[in-house]
Design an enzyme around this catalytic site. Sequence first.
Site, short mmCIF file in Angstrom:
data_model
loop_
_atom_site.label_atom_id
_atom_site.label_comp_id
_atom_site.label_asym_id
_atom_site.label_seq_id
_atom_site.Cartn_x
_atom_site.Cartn_y
_atom_site.Cartn_z
N ARG A 203 11.48 40.63 79.29
CA ARG A 203 11.98 42.00 79.24
C ARG A 203 12.84 42.15 78.00
O ARG A 203 13.47 41.19 77.55
CB ARG A 203 12.82 42.31 80.48
CG ARG A 203 12.05 42.28 81.78
CD ARG A 203 11.05 43.43 81.88
NE ARG A 203 10.42 43.48 83.19
CZ ARG A 203 9.32 42.80 83.53
NH1 ARG A 203 8.74 41.99 82.65
NH2 ARG A 203 8.81 42.90 84.74
N ARG B 263 22.69 45.53 60.98
CA ARG B 263 21.91 45.73 59.74
C ARG B 263 21.43 44.39 59.20
O ARG B 263 20.83 43.63 59.94
CB ARG B 263 22.74 46.45 58.68
CG ARG B 263 22.80 47.94 58.88
CD ARG B 263 23.30 48.62 57.63
NE ARG B 263 24.12 49.76 57.96
CZ ARG B 263 23.67 50.98 58.17
NH1 ARG B 263 22.39 51.22 58.07
NH2 ARG B 263 24.49 51.96 58.47
N GLY C 61 32.66 52.01 55.24
CA GLY C 61 31.90 50.82 54.90
C GLY C 61 31.56 50.83 53.42
O GLY C 61 32.14 51.61 52.65
N MET D 181 22.90 45.13 66.99
CA MET D 181 23.08 45.78 65.69
C MET D 181 23.59 44.79 64.64
O MET D 181 23.81 43.62 64.92
CB MET D 181 24.06 46.93 65.82
CG MET D 181 23.44 48.19 66.38
SD MET D 181 24.64 49.53 66.32
CE MET D 181 23.56 50.93 66.59
N THR E 99 33.61 48.49 59.67
CA THR E 99 32.22 48.33 60.07
C THR E 99 32.13 47.35 61.23
O THR E 99 32.79 46.30 61.21
CB THR E 99 31.29 47.84 58.94
OG1 THR E 99 30.07 47.36 59.53
CG2 THR E 99 31.87 46.73 58.12
N ARG F 185 12.91 34.84 84.00
CA ARG F 185 12.28 35.54 82.89
C ARG F 185 12.94 35.18 81.57
O ARG F 185 14.05 34.67 81.53
CB ARG F 185 12.51 37.06 83.04
CG ARG F 185 11.68 37.71 84.08
CD ARG F 185 12.18 39.12 84.26
NE ARG F 185 11.30 39.84 85.16
CZ ARG F 185 11.66 40.92 85.82
NH1 ARG F 185 12.87 41.43 85.71
NH2 ARG F 185 10.79 41.54 86.59
N ARG G 36 29.01 50.49 69.58
CA ARG G 36 29.99 51.20 68.74
C ARG G 36 30.88 52.13 69.53
O ARG G 36 31.83 52.69 68.99
CB ARG G 36 29.24 52.03 67.70
CG ARG G 36 29.01 51.29 66.45
CD ARG G 36 28.27 51.97 65.38
NE ARG G 36 28.18 53.39 65.32
CZ ARG G 36 27.24 54.02 64.61
NH1 ARG G 36 26.33 53.31 63.95
NH2 ARG G 36 27.21 55.32 64.54
N ASP H 295 29.58 45.74 61.69
CA ASP H 295 28.68 44.67 61.21
C ASP H 295 29.44 43.51 60.58
O ASP H 295 28.88 42.43 60.40
CB ASP H 295 27.70 45.23 60.16
CG ASP H 295 26.93 46.42 60.67
OD1 ASP H 295 26.76 46.54 61.89
OD2 ASP H 295 26.50 47.24 59.84
O1 F6P Z 1 26.55 49.85 60.18
C1 F6P Z 1 26.82 50.07 61.52
C2 F6P Z 1 25.55 50.33 62.29
O2 F6P Z 1 25.88 50.51 63.65
C3 F6P Z 1 24.48 49.26 62.11
O3 F6P Z 1 24.75 48.10 62.86
C4 F6P Z 1 23.24 50.01 62.53
O4 F6P Z 1 22.08 49.49 61.95
C5 F6P Z 1 23.51 51.38 61.99
O5 F6P Z 1 24.91 51.51 61.83
C6 F6P Z 1 23.00 52.50 62.85
O6 F6P Z 1 23.23 53.68 62.18
P1 F6P Z 1 23.07 55.11 62.85
O7 F6P Z 1 24.31 55.37 63.64
O8 F6P Z 1 22.92 56.02 61.69
O9 F6P Z 1 21.87 55.06 63.73
#
Ligand code: F6P
Length: 360
Positions: free
Chosen positions: A277, A184, A115, A182, A138, A175, A286, A140
Amino acid sequence: MKRIGVLTGGGDAPGLNAVIRAVVKTAKNDYGCEVLGIRDSYDGFLMPDGVFPLGHRDVRGILPRGGTILGTANRGNPYARKVMRDGKEEVVDVSNDIIKAIKDLKLDALVVIGGDGTLRFAHDMFLRGVPVVGVPKTIDNDIHGTEVSFGFDTALNIATDAIDRLHTTAESHQRAMVVELMGRDAGFITLHSGVAGGADVILIPEIPFKWETVARKVLERRERGSLFTILAVSEGAKPADGDASYNRAGDEMYVPRLGGIGQKVGEFLERSGIETRVTVLGHVQRGGTPSAFDRWLATRYGSAAVRVAAQGHFDRMVTLMNGRITDMPLMDAIAIPKRVDVNGEAVLTARGVGISFGDE
Ligand code: F6P
């Protein structure tokens, strides 16, 4: 080109192994070139057994495997590494040691799969004489220089599946269901999976939200007879009157760790009288086998990176542009991060189908 190295840096992403496999196969089949694998990102250059030959056998069967056979490291900042010296912890700059180790190996090219942090250091290494080619990785999808990075499609599918599953239980219990995703500071995973999964509210970092607007959307749905609501919330989402939520502060080695906004949204809804919830999907996004699209993209990236190196073009990143694989200067690719265009077609589409971003 006689000898190339390959490493994976930063958080893992589905498809890393497919890139490694393509690098090894293309380098060997098309160029008769030796390939060295580097363990645990740049750390491998400083480890006694951190550099090892990669052959056809090593990459057999890894195409559908998640993770990375090379290992990776998120503490990838070579300018600030914690080491023990005389029983005391010290933060030191190990970049010179890494560059010396690379030069001693006499690599004709180093393929760096990572990344923005990993690629930024790759550019620095190029300026100090290391022939690097970057591959954007990535989940993201926040690398400006490419339409899409591998890993994103898999994460998107996992997030969409989670939203689908939450729908059935939300409906049964009438609910509100918050799912924190995820990404970032980029809202792509949440926006795309939110639309694909039919979420009612999408909160992303690029569009600050108002607490009351979010609660109002849920209550309005109820009044209209929809007794459940799905809220897809990016880990980096923030209220207009506040900051993003972190569950760990940053330091010289680590970036701050986002987390907790889903819980806060859930608590606000409960205070507004809405049974809620919260699910934090986390690293499930991931893990596991890459989607067909990510395998296809990762293989094209890996193969292209070897071809770019063979042409002697360095300090470049392979990229997908208008459906074609090409390459561009590394720094142009990562200079500005990619973010959701708040006035773009994707946001417009979401609004058009009645999704609230909690802003109006
Ligand atoms: O950049 C990829 C990512 O999975 C983000 O979406 C997330 O915030 C971060 O990495 C989490 O990082 P780590 O694996 O260090 O907890």
